[in-house]
Write an enzyme that holds these catalytic residues in place. Structure first.
Site, PDB file in Angstrom:
ATOM      1  N   ASP A 151      -4.406 -12.819   3.000  1.00 19.95           N
ATOM      2  CA  ASP A 151      -5.655 -12.451   3.679  1.00 19.95           C
ATOM      3  C   ASP A 151      -6.896 -12.784   2.867  1.00 19.95           C
ATOM      4  O   ASP A 151      -8.005 -12.415   3.242  1.00 19.95           O
ATOM      5  CB  ASP A 151      -5.635 -10.979   4.104  1.00 19.95           C
ATOM      6  CG  ASP A 151      -4.943 -10.083   3.099  1.00 19.95           C
ATOM      7  OD1 ASP A 151      -4.667 -10.551   1.981  1.00 19.95           O
ATOM      8  OD2 ASP A 151      -4.698  -8.905   3.428  1.00 19.95           O
ATOM      9  N   HIS A 195       0.824  -1.218   0.000  1.00 15.56           N
ATOM     10  CA  HIS A 195       0.000   0.000   0.000  1.00 15.56           C
ATOM     11  C   HIS A 195       0.857   1.266   0.000  1.00 15.56           C
ATOM     12  O   HIS A 195       0.316   2.370   0.025  1.00 15.56           O
ATOM     13  CB  HIS A 195      -0.942   0.018   1.213  1.00 15.56           C
ATOM     14  CG  HIS A 195      -1.962  -1.077   1.182  1.00 15.56           C
ATOM     15  ND1 HIS A 195      -2.814  -1.254   0.110  1.00 15.56           N
ATOM     16  CD2 HIS A 195      -2.273  -2.060   2.075  1.00 15.56           C
ATOM     17  CE1 HIS A 195      -3.598  -2.306   0.352  1.00 15.56           C
ATOM     18  NE2 HIS A 195      -3.286  -2.817   1.530  1.00 15.56           N
ATOM     19  N   ASP A 229      -2.664 -10.543  -2.623  1.00 13.77           N
ATOM     20  CA  ASP A 229      -3.214 -10.095  -1.343  1.00 13.77           C
ATOM     21  C   ASP A 229      -4.688  -9.766  -1.564  1.00 13.77           C
ATOM     22  O   ASP A 229      -5.111  -9.434  -2.656  1.00 13.77           O
ATOM     23  CB  ASP A 229      -2.443  -8.847  -0.894  1.00 13.77           C
ATOM     24  CG  ASP A 229      -2.793  -8.406   0.520  1.00 13.77           C
ATOM     25  OD1 ASP A 229      -2.035  -8.751   1.428  1.00 13.77           O
ATOM     26  OD2 ASP A 229      -3.825  -7.717   0.704  1.00 13.77           O
ATOM     27  N   HIS A 257      -6.283  -7.274  -0.430  1.00  8.09           N
ATOM     28  CA  HIS A 257      -6.477  -5.846  -0.659  1.00  8.09           C
ATOM     29  C   HIS A 257      -5.815  -5.443  -1.971  1.00  8.09           C
ATOM     30  O   HIS A 257      -4.780  -6.006  -2.336  1.00  8.09           O
ATOM     31  CB  HIS A 257      -5.855  -5.048   0.498  1.00  8.09           C
ATOM     32  CG  HIS A 257      -6.433  -5.367   1.835  1.00  8.09           C
ATOM     33  ND1 HIS A 257      -5.901  -6.334   2.650  1.00  8.09           N
ATOM     34  CD2 HIS A 257      -7.509  -4.858   2.487  1.00  8.09           C
ATOM     35  CE1 HIS A 257      -6.616  -6.416   3.765  1.00  8.09           C
ATOM     36  NE2 HIS A 257      -7.605  -5.527   3.690  1.00  8.09           N
TER      37      HIS A 257
END
Ligand SMILES: [Zn+2]
Ligand SMILES: [Zn+2]
Lengths: 551, 438
Positions: free
Chosen positions: B244, B116, B155, B157
């Site tokens: 995740d 991120h 991931d 996200h």
């Protein structure tokens, strides 16, 4: 007075010490088939007339090592419970194996109990096969020993020897736990016979003091305990030699220890004066184990190693093909170089010079000899550098540990073994460090065996969220309150180690080092639900204090 | 001789660095405990003794390694702790292991994560400060001259930071598989985000509906990821291996599994994996990490299953399958049309984009304007102006594949720029490996 005995491949050395003073030494030839007889005859030559003066006998035995090398092991059955993870089939390459279907997870939580039918089928098959000794190992049994003990209970008295993985070591590493348990179970019956023979011999000699066995980690255990954990007696030779170096040349800094023999050189390291241990254990017969051991590297390089010269470089070892040329052999050896340079007086100087001529025709033999010794020392130095590198690269798991890593920086060389004194100068030049060759180094191993003291290691894993603590080495699995903290964990583990030490006959309070101390909050849903504490502590390998002598 | 330990078919290098003494805050998902159970599982499995698997320690990245990628305010020295330099440094160490052929592939299991973190950095964002994959990629380019690299971000996200850094680079293919941004942080990663004017079609987003499981991921891998990679022909494949998507993850809503992650990596065959997120620290990470390692090493992972794993539980409804097939089609279309918009953009010479970046950890917004100076010979350089409540960055950034003219122009513009108080004025020239501020 203490008797130390070091058994080698062809002969055994023994010493009788009073404090640090060498009172008597003796050597006998060893017949590996009749090991206990050789040992008893050596003991007979060493016991003081007044038997009451003898406090202890320390014995380094090759029994286990030989049984492994010759494949002379008891047939055993392994019951293995793996649970989720790597396909465990490879563990069955080891010998008769039955896989059970229970599972325990990384936190020691029981996921599934093993199917009783599978256990019973395994029992029937083992009885059928005449197996008397059984090893039981589950994954994560160091966190929770319940399944191993449950399975052992179910086997009950139908097998004379049952070994459980968690009792052997509290360290992680499931395959190593399997192999160590297998090895231990395979040695049990044989070792018990050996113990009996030695006990009888001692009785006949009128000796009734405690007898200890030397371990691979530079420590000892009482003979009686070694019957339960015979695997601990494996590979004690290097440990005798390291402790012998310590006894003869006490040292508080980083140092390199070399034991240079006819065909091999054993290298070990001292960190702040303490011998360095393997992170898990040694490899035995191709199997990684959890047998605590000193970190030693053995290279095929010695006084009698075969030397060849090609492409402007010496190739030394790893084999020996007969004696040095100076002593009537046919291939040049480092010993010949030592003779040429007048550093060693054995055999014929002319033949030694001829050996150098063989290697580098036309060159002055003295030049060739000194170049050969330089190459010899350099080979050791490369090996030492690789060892130091590999110690430095051992995994660390915290930022502070990574930032504080220290590379071993030896201040000194301590060298024992046949060609030690003759090689002193070459080694000093190559390493650029002072080189110490202790007197009495020919009986260093036996002195090492005599001067060594008990070592103990134990681990503790507490999970206050689950309200449980596990100390696998003593099969402890107890409830704890959620206030159980680091101070309590430390004192509990200390008590356990003191307890084991005093059971083993140690008088006085040992010094205990904490090797690992992990404290971790367990957070579930943004709330602290408890703490995980993981500790490892030991009585480190060292020399027993000598009464009346200032440390 | 009988072998008593299994042998990995591929030489696999691992860095397992759980940083037990570092956290964002004691109860934060990114806390000391996060990799404890993973460490315990991997060590208990005896992976350290498996032939051909080698464990390495991380090293510390240098600030120059960070400044090659990021524009930090106030500076990389002030923003990064040793822990960040270690997690970035671990990726450099595994990169070297692979590039120097010490290993066939490598996995850095480290924290904190990085995907991120955008090019401009004002603080911690989505548990990340610096983009450890990008730092590794630019290090590889700098030291090994590798050009074409693909990053597959698995991931849950959206890998918005990695997307941001490589948005205008046609030599870096970025593919992100993630839970639909309408339902999860950071709220981006839609199919229409497909790359800057010089690299349109080289950012491929695959937003997947909540509850996507093994079938959905298998479909995306088979229909989109693998065919696109075959076409792009990267010299290196990097997996941003967040975990995740797992069915037990507490902060996401997907139904992926350890078996699924292992199969995905077996198919992808990445040169380097870098751990990203994954916060089901007990029920998922020990198994997903082990599954990925075994897949990379070419070992049997069929026994790596969560204690409560039941494949039937996650059969996906027909409708979801159809929906995901639609996402696949649209993503393929994006890739098929790659590079087509550059000609149009070249006419304008400079293309501007403006975006707002939210820093969730401490809660502030950054207003950022990027001006892409386009060039017919290279992707061109970019002028970045970013303003946070406390600091401002004004930078010229020259990508590794810029032409000498663009490199010179950027330097001239930087030279002519008057320094302003409270503003970091920077020149980041990846061709010359220079980072200058005034
Ligand atoms: Zn994530
Ligand atoms: Zn250009």
């Amino acid at each position: 007075m203490i008797i130390g005995i070091d058994v080698g491949g062809t002969h055994a050395d023994g010493v009788l010490l009073e404090g640090a003073r060498l009172v008597a030494k003796h050597k006998v030839a060893v017949d590996q088939e009749h090991l206990s007889e050789s040992i008893i005859s050596l003991l007979g030559a060493l016991v003081p007339n007044d038997r009451r003066q003898l406090e202890r006998v320390h014995l380094s035995s090759t029994l286990a090592t030989n049984a492994i090398v010759t494949g002379n092991l008891d047939p055993i059955g392994m019951l293995i419970q793996a649970g989720p993870g790597i396909n465990p089939d490879f563990l069955a390459n080891n010998g008769p194996t039955w896989f059970l279907d229970g599972a325990i997870d990384h936190r020691g939580h029981i996921i599934r109990d093993p199917d009783l039918r599978l256990i019973d089928e395994a029992v029937a098959a083992m009885l059928e096969a005449g197996i008397k000794s059984v090893g039981i190992v589950t994954k994560f049994s160091h966190r929770n020993s319940l399944h191993e003990r449950f399975i052992a209970d179910r086997l009950g008295a139908r097998f004379p020897h049952i070994c459980m993985g968690h009792q052997i070591s509290g360290l992680p590493n499931f395959p190593r736990r399997v192999y160590t348990t297998w090895l231990n179970a395979s040695l049990t019956a044989r070792f018990a016979q050996f113990e009996k023979a030695i006990e009888q011999g001692l009785t006949q000699l009128g000796v009734d003091c405690p007898c200890h066995i030397l371990k691979a980690d530079g420590g000892t255990i009482p003979f009686a305990r070694a019957i339960e954990f015979p695997c601990e007696s494996v590979h004690s030779g290097p440990s005798a030699s390291v402790m012998g170096c310590l006894a003869l040349a006490d040292q508080s800094e980083d140092a390199i220890l070399l034991d240079i023999g006819g065909t091999t050189t054993d290298i070990s390291l001292l960190v702040d004066g303490t011998p360095l241990l393997e992170p898990y254990g040694i490899n035995i017969a191709g199997r990684p184990t959890l047998i605590r051991a000193l970190n030693t590297v053995s290279i095929g390089l010695g006084g009698d190693s075969t030397v060849a010269f090609a492409d402007d470089a010496f190739r030394i070892g790893p084999r020996r093909s007969g004696p040095p040329m100076a002593q009537g052999g046919t291939t040049p050896t480092p010993t010949d170089a030592l003779v040429v340079l007048g550093l060693l007086a054995v055999g014929s100087a002319e033949k030694a010079a001829a050996a150098m001529q063989c290697l580098c025709p036309g060159e002055p033999p003295a030049d060739t000899a000194s170049r050969l010794l330089t190459a010899f020392a350099e080979r050791i130095s490369q090996e030492v550098a690789a060892m130091i590198d590999s110690v430095f690269s051992r995994p660390v798991y915290t930022v502070s540990a990574l930032l504080q890593r220290r590379r071993i920086t030896p201040e000194k060389l301590i060298v024992i073994g046949g060609p030690a004194a003759a090689l002193k100068q070459s080694l000093e030049n190559c390493f650029n460090l002072p080189c110490l060759v202790p007197t009495d180094y020919e009986v260093a191993n036996a002195i090492g065996a005599a001067r060594t003291q008990l070592t103990v290691q134990a681990t503790l894993y507490a999970d206050t969220a689950d309200g449980r603590v596990s100390i696998p080495e003593i099969s402890c699995l107890e409830d704890i309150s959620n206030r159980f903290g680091m101070a309590e964990a430390e004192s509990k583990l200390e008590q356990v180690i003191c307890g084991i030490a005093s059971d083993m006959g140690m008088t006085g309070r040992p010094t205990i080092d904490f090797l690992e101390r992990l404290e971790m909050n367990v957070i579930r849903g943004f709330e602290t639900s408890g703490k995980i504490l993981n500790l490892k502590a030991q009585i480190r390998p060292g020399l027993a204090d000598i009464q009346g002598e200032q440390p | 001789m009988t072998s008593f330990m299994p042998r990995a078919l591929n030489r696999t290098a691992l860095i397992l660095f759980p940083a037990f003494d570092w956290c964002i805050s004691p109860t934060h998902p990114e806390r000391e405990e996060r990799l404890l159970y993973t460490r315990d599982q991997l060590i208990e499995e005896g992976l350290e003794d498996v032939d051909n698997i080698v464990f390495l320690n991380p090293e510390l990245a240098s600030h120059a390694d960070i400044d090659r990628v990021h524009l930090c305010a106030p500076s990389s020295h002030k923003l990064l702790t040793e822990s960040h330099l270690i997690s970035a440094g671990a990726t450099l160490r595994v990169a070297r292991a692979v590039m120097d052929k010490e290993a066939d592939n490598a996995f850095a299991i480290v924290r904190p994560p990085g995907h991120h973190a955008m090019q401009t950095v004002f603080g911690d964002r989505g548990f990340c400060i610096v983009n450890i994959e990008a730092i590794m990629i630019e290090y590889i380019r700098r030291h090994y001259g590798v050009k074409k690299i693909a990053i597959v971000d698995t991931d849950c996200h959206h890998g918005d930071g990695t997307q941001d850094i490589y948005y205008n680079d046609p030599d870096t293919l970025f593919i992100s598989l993630h839970q639909d941004g309408r339902t999860l942080f950071p709220g981006t990663g839609f199919i229409r985000e497909s790359g800057g004017p010089a690299a349109n079609g080289y950012t491929i987003n695959l937003p997947l509906p909540p509850n996507t499981g093994e079938d959905g991921f298998d479909m995306v891998m088979e229909r989109v990821v693998m065919p696109i990679l075959d076409e792009f022909k990267p010299e290196l494949i990097i997996n941003s291996a967040g975990q995740d998507n797992h069915y037990t993850d507490p902060i996401t809503n997907m139904n992926f599994t350890a078996q699924g992650y292992a199969r995905l990596n077996q198919r992808l065959n990445p040169d380097i994996c870098v751990l990203e997120g994954g916060y089901s620290i007990e029920g998922a990470l020990p198994y997903t990490n082990l599954g990925i390692i075994l897949a990379m090493a070419g070992m049997d992972y069929s026994h790596v299953k969560e204690p409560d794993y039941d494949q039937a539980r996650f059969r996906q409804p027909e409708e979801m399958t159809k929906y995901i097939a639609g996402v696949c089609d649209k993503a393929l279309e994006v890739f098929e049309n790659r590079g087509k918009s550059k000609e149009e953009a070249l006419k304008k010479k400079v293309v501007s984009e403006r975006k707002n970046i939210f820093y969730d950890t401490t809660g502030f917004n950054v207003d950022e304007v990027r001006q892409y100076h386009l060039c017919p010979d290279c992707p061109g350089f970019t002028e970045v102006t970013a303003t946070s409540p406390r600091a401002r960055i004004h930078a010229y950034t020259v990508p590794f594949n810029a032409c000498p003219t663009c490199q010179r122009t950027a330097r001239d513009l930087f030279g002519a720029t008057q320094p302003i108080p409270q503003t970091i004025t920077a020149l980041q020239d990846r061709v010359a490996d220079i980072y200058e501020t005034k």
